[in-house]
Design a protein around this motif. Sequence first.
Motif: not given
Length: 180
Positions: A82-103
């Motif tokens: 599931n390497t590709e799915t893992y990379k996609a899920e990591i990208a989703k989480v990083k996108t969420i955590l890159s929101d400016s509301k997260y310090n």
Amino acid sequence: MQRTIKYLVYTLFTAVVLTSCGNNASLQSYYVDNQEAKNFISQDLPLSMIEIDKSEFTEAQKEAYESVNKLNFLGYKANETNTETYKAEIAKVKTILSDSKYNDLMEFSDKGNKISVKYIGDDESADEVVVFGSAKDMGFGIVRILGDDMNPEKMVTLINALQKANVEEGQIEDIMNFFK
């Protein structure tokens, strides 16, 4: 007059509906969407269930520990299929955590494992602290730390103390077994 009031009520209702239906992904919605999905594990842990020796804690660490109510854990198990799915899920989480509301609070790496700690709030009070860790060979985990009057600076000292703490593995056995 009645028509004007009716018009205002409809306008207000429409405004509320449209503003509450934002397209931005949130960490909460990510948890809900994946809590029962394949290769994920989800667990809510009241802090009272985790026994930690607090005798070595400083006053700031004790304060931070007592401000925490519960932990929400979501983990994803990576494997060779599931390497590709893992990379996609990591990208989703990083996108969420890159929101400016997260310090950003702290970030570190240890033996190929990457851990970042972020929080929502201001310098004096955090509404939520998020710990995101990943390891290519195991997967990733997100811990949402929820509590009252959490101070970000004190939370850093608590996280440092918990890294050195002797946590009974039986208390988090399900999580540990999931990643084996």
